[in-house]
Design a protein around this motif. Structure first.
Motif, PDB file in Angstrom:
ATOM      1  N   ARG A  21       0.842  -1.201   0.000  1.00 20.15           N
ATOM      2  CA  ARG A  21       0.000   0.000   0.000  1.00 20.15           C
ATOM      3  C   ARG A  21       0.874   1.247   0.000  1.00 20.15           C
ATOM      4  NH1 ARG A  21      -3.164  -3.132   3.567  1.00 20.15           N
ATOM      5  NH2 ARG A  21      -2.206  -2.147   5.397  1.00 20.15           N
ATOM      6  N   ALA A  22       1.937   1.215   0.797  1.00 15.92           N
ATOM      7  CA  ALA A  22       2.842   2.361   0.849  1.00 15.92           C
ATOM      8  C   ALA A  22       3.565   2.550  -0.482  1.00 15.92           C
ATOM      9  CB  ALA A  22       3.855   2.162   1.985  1.00 15.92           C
ATOM     10  N   GLY A  24       2.432   1.724  -3.357  1.00 15.92           N
ATOM     11  CA  GLY A  24       1.438   2.284  -4.261  1.00 15.92           C
ATOM     12  C   GLY A  24       1.294   3.784  -4.113  1.00 15.92           C
ATOM     13  N   ASP A  25       1.629   4.293  -2.918  1.00 18.52           N
ATOM     14  CA  ASP A  25       1.592   5.742  -2.668  1.00 18.52           C
ATOM     15  C   ASP A  25       2.927   6.410  -2.988  1.00 18.52           C
ATOM     16  OD1 ASP A  25      -1.031   5.648  -1.822  1.00 18.52           O
ATOM     17  OD2 ASP A  25      -0.490   5.299   0.278  1.00 18.52           O
ATOM     18  N   GLY A  26       3.870   5.630  -3.558  1.00 17.72           N
ATOM     19  CA  GLY A  26       5.150   6.201  -3.963  1.00 17.72           C
ATOM     20  C   GLY A  26       6.216   6.217  -2.890  1.00 17.72           C
ATOM     21  N   ASP A  27       6.084   5.368  -1.868  1.00 19.34           N
ATOM     22  CA  ASP A  27       7.031   5.335  -0.755  1.00 19.34           C
ATOM     23  C   ASP A  27       8.229   4.449  -1.110  1.00 19.34           C
ATOM     24  OD1 ASP A  27       8.391   4.926   1.647  1.00 19.34           O
ATOM     25  OD2 ASP A  27       6.552   5.054   2.824  1.00 19.34           O
ATOM     26  N   TRP A  68       6.926  -1.571  -8.423  1.00 22.45           N
ATOM     27  CA  TRP A  68       6.934  -0.147  -8.107  1.00 22.45           C
ATOM     28  C   TRP A  68       5.835   0.591  -8.870  1.00 22.45           C
ATOM     29  CZ3 TRP A  68       8.479   3.302  -4.746  1.00 22.45           C
ATOM     30  CH2 TRP A  68       8.603   4.641  -5.115  1.00 22.45           C
ATOM     31  N   GLY A  72      -0.227  -0.326  -6.701  1.00 24.36           N
ATOM     32  CA  GLY A  72      -1.581   0.152  -6.431  1.00 24.36           C
ATOM     33  C   GLY A  72      -2.657  -0.785  -6.921  1.00 24.36           C
TER      34      GLY A  72
END
Length: 204
Positions: A21-22, A24-27, A68, A72
């Motif tokens: 999940r992280a 998917g948020d670009g972390d 990467w 998402g």
């Protein structure tokens, strides 16, 4: 080869689902932890299917680049299986690309020697093992044991993964892997015995 460098904030105890999940948020820190957690067994599993170390490295890199970009789209399925599906597809793509290149490069020679049939490569030990598990009595016996035991057997025997790598692949504790491996071997022996009750498959 490290593709992602951690920048802090994530620990090994983070679940794969949380990491994805992280990601998917670009972390990128979450991506680094995910890479450290799964790259080892993925590399080993790919190596057992491909003898070209450069192709394995490229496929592993492409796998995590894909993760990467598409984390998402992960919908909660077991992360190890999801990662392996991506890696296996990338390996197929890489082999097809290699075959296309080889055909283009060898086309002139093939025109000159068209009367000769190309030699058929002998199957690798991995291919023979996979065939034995998919077909014949062994494959039939495997179909008779429970799916969760079958998956452990494939990971530990066919892919040669360690207990820790198998645990990460299947998303289960290491102790569960050991227990299921023992049960799987016992059930497989029993299933084979039912298929051929004579000792060592010899005449009655």
């Amino acid at each position: 080869m490290r593709l992602f460098r951690p920048v802090g904030g994530h620990r090994e105890k983070d679940t794969d689902a949380a990491l994805l999940r992280a990601v998917g948020d670009g972390d990128s820190a979450a991506m680094a932890v995910l890479y450290d957690r799964h790259a080892g067994w993925l590399h080993r599993r790919l190596t057992r299917r491909c003898a070209d170390p450069e192709m394995v490295r490229e496929v592993l890199q492409d796998t995590f680049v894909t993760v990467w970009r598409s984390a998402g789209s992960h919908r909660g399925q077991e992360a190890g299986g999801w990662l392996w599906t991506i890696a296996a597809r990338r390996l197929v793509d890489a082999r097809r690309a290699q075959e296309r290149t080889a055909r283009i490069e060898t086309a002139p020679m093939e025109a000159v020697r068209a009367e000769h049939e190309p030699a058929v490569a002998a199957p690798s030990a991995e291919e023979r093992a996979l065939t034995a598990l998919e077909f014949g009595d062994v494959g039939t016996a495997l179909d008779r044991i429970s799916p969760e035991l079958r998956e452990v057997l494939r990971a530990t025997v066919v892919d040669g993964l360690t207990t820790r790598e198998t645990a990460r692949l299947l998303g289960i504790p290491e102790g569960t892997v050991k227990t299921r491996a023992r049960r799987a071997r016992a059930e497989l022996r029993a299933a084979l015995a039912r298929l051929d009750p004579t000792p060592m498959g010899g005449p009655a």
